[in-house]
Design a protein around this motif. Sequence first.
Motif, PDB file in Angstrom:
ATOM      1  N   ARG A  15       0.831  -1.210   0.000  1.00 34.71           N
ATOM      2  CA  ARG A  15       0.000   0.000   0.000  1.00 34.71           C
ATOM      3  C   ARG A  15       0.867   1.261   0.000  1.00 34.71           C
ATOM      4  O   ARG A  15       0.610   2.210  -0.712  1.00 34.71           O
ATOM      5  CB  ARG A  15      -0.909  -0.005   1.215  1.00 34.71           C
ATOM      6  N   PHE A  16       1.887   1.259   0.851  1.00 43.34           N
ATOM      7  CA  PHE A  16       2.828   2.374   0.889  1.00 43.34           C
ATOM      8  C   PHE A  16       4.071   1.941   0.133  1.00 43.34           C
ATOM      9  O   PHE A  16       4.742   1.013   0.536  1.00 43.34           O
ATOM     10  CB  PHE A  16       3.175   2.758   2.327  1.00 43.34           C
ATOM     11  N   LYS A  17       4.372   2.611  -0.944  1.00 44.11           N
ATOM     12  CA  LYS A  17       5.478   2.231  -1.823  1.00 44.11           C
ATOM     13  C   LYS A  17       6.777   2.887  -1.358  1.00 44.11           C
ATOM     14  O   LYS A  17       7.468   3.541  -2.114  1.00 44.11           O
ATOM     15  CB  LYS A  17       5.149   2.618  -3.256  1.00 44.11           C
ATOM     16  N   LEU A  18       7.062   2.707  -0.082  1.00 45.49           N
ATOM     17  CA  LEU A  18       8.204   3.350   0.548  1.00 45.49           C
ATOM     18  C   LEU A  18       9.161   2.282   1.062  1.00 45.49           C
ATOM     19  O   LEU A  18       8.796   1.460   1.894  1.00 45.49           O
ATOM     20  CB  LEU A  18       7.721   4.213   1.720  1.00 45.49           C
ATOM     21  N   LEU A  19      10.377   2.297   0.536  1.00 44.04           N
ATOM     22  CA  LEU A  19      11.414   1.383   0.991  1.00 44.04           C
ATOM     23  C   LEU A  19      12.403   2.186   1.826  1.00 44.04           C
ATOM     24  O   LEU A  19      13.037   3.114   1.310  1.00 44.04           O
ATOM     25  CB  LEU A  19      12.123   0.746  -0.209  1.00 44.04           C
ATOM     26  N   GLY A  20      12.490   1.874   3.108  1.00 48.20           N
ATOM     27  CA  GLY A  20      13.434   2.551   3.993  1.00 48.20           C
ATOM     28  C   GLY A  20      14.720   1.756   4.078  1.00 48.20           C
ATOM     29  O   GLY A  20      14.688   0.546   4.291  1.00 48.20           O
ATOM     30  N   ILE A  21      15.834   2.435   3.901  1.00 47.56           N
ATOM     31  CA  ILE A  21      17.140   1.792   4.002  1.00 47.56           C
ATOM     32  C   ILE A  21      17.857   2.401   5.207  1.00 47.56           C
ATOM     33  O   ILE A  21      18.126   3.599   5.238  1.00 47.56           O
ATOM     34  CB  ILE A  21      17.958   1.973   2.710  1.00 47.56           C
ATOM     35  N   VAL A  22      18.131   1.553   6.188  1.00 50.08           N
ATOM     36  CA  VAL A  22      18.715   1.983   7.447  1.00 50.08           C
ATOM     37  C   VAL A  22      20.217   1.745   7.419  1.00 50.08           C
ATOM     38  O   VAL A  22      20.684   0.715   6.956  1.00 50.08           O
ATOM     39  CB  VAL A  22      18.089   1.194   8.626  1.00 50.08           C
ATOM     40  N   GLY A  23      20.954   2.717   7.917  1.00 43.68           N
ATOM     41  CA  GLY A  23      22.395   2.540   8.049  1.00 43.68           C
ATOM     42  C   GLY A  23      23.163   3.735   7.550  1.00 43.68           C
ATOM     43  O   GLY A  23      22.624   4.621   6.896  1.00 43.68           O
ATOM     44  N   ASN A  24      24.447   3.713   7.857  1.00 41.35           N
ATOM     45  CA  ASN A  24      25.285   4.857   7.544  1.00 41.35           C
ATOM     46  C   ASN A  24      26.491   4.460   6.686  1.00 41.35           C
ATOM     47  O   ASN A  24      27.510   5.123   6.725  1.00 41.35           O
ATOM     48  CB  ASN A  24      25.748   5.508   8.851  1.00 41.35           C
ATOM     49  N   ASP A  25      26.385   3.363   5.934  1.00 40.67           N
ATOM     50  CA  ASP A  25      27.471   2.909   5.068  1.00 40.67           C
ATOM     51  C   ASP A  25      27.427   3.720   3.772  1.00 40.67           C
ATOM     52  O   ASP A  25      26.624   3.451   2.878  1.00 40.67           O
ATOM     53  CB  ASP A  25      27.322   1.415   4.789  1.00 40.67           C
ATOM     54  N   GLN A  26      28.288   4.727   3.677  1.00 42.68           N
ATOM     55  CA  GLN A  26      28.268   5.648   2.538  1.00 42.68           C
ATOM     56  C   GLN A  26      28.564   4.939   1.216  1.00 42.68           C
ATOM     57  O   GLN A  26      28.015   5.316   0.186  1.00 42.68           O
ATOM     58  CB  GLN A  26      29.257   6.799   2.757  1.00 42.68           C
ATOM     59  N   LYS A  27      29.418   3.925   1.247  1.00 46.78           N
ATOM     60  CA  LYS A  27      29.752   3.193   0.022  1.00 46.78           C
ATOM     61  C   LYS A  27      28.506   2.486  -0.545  1.00 46.78           C
ATOM     62  O   LYS A  27      28.216   2.563  -1.733  1.00 46.78           O
ATOM     63  CB  LYS A  27      30.856   2.182   0.316  1.00 46.78           C
TER      64      LYS A  27
END
Length: 127
Positions: A15-27
């Motif tokens: 329903r919500f087309k939102l993919l959250g990506i967690v983390g601080n790996d800049q590469k």
Amino acid sequence: MKNIGGLLQQADSLRFKLLGIVGNDQKKKISIIEYLEKNKWTLVDVEKELLPIKELLDKAGTQNEFELGTKIKEWFNNQPNNLILSNASLLYNDLFLKISPVGAFKYNSRNKNCVLFLEDESRLGNR
């Protein structure tokens, strides 16, 4: 990048087309952004876009959470489909009345595919 493709397909069926990506790996972040941009996604710096909206409301003397939410929604609706939302931690700041990044974009993502980088979050569970 076949993993991100599969995750995007799953998110598209929700329903919500939102993919959250967690983390601080800049590469990894740069790699994902490059992949998405090659596939015609648009990168948006949330802080850069929303600070001027907040400043306009402040100049008008508006200190209303509802008005700010309405302006964010208008801004979001004027964006193209397939958005990469980066640098959204600003939404935790008191300036934005502690609206969370997920809260700010979740309901609006019903009609747009979005990838939201949550650089200042920690992972909760396996999903």
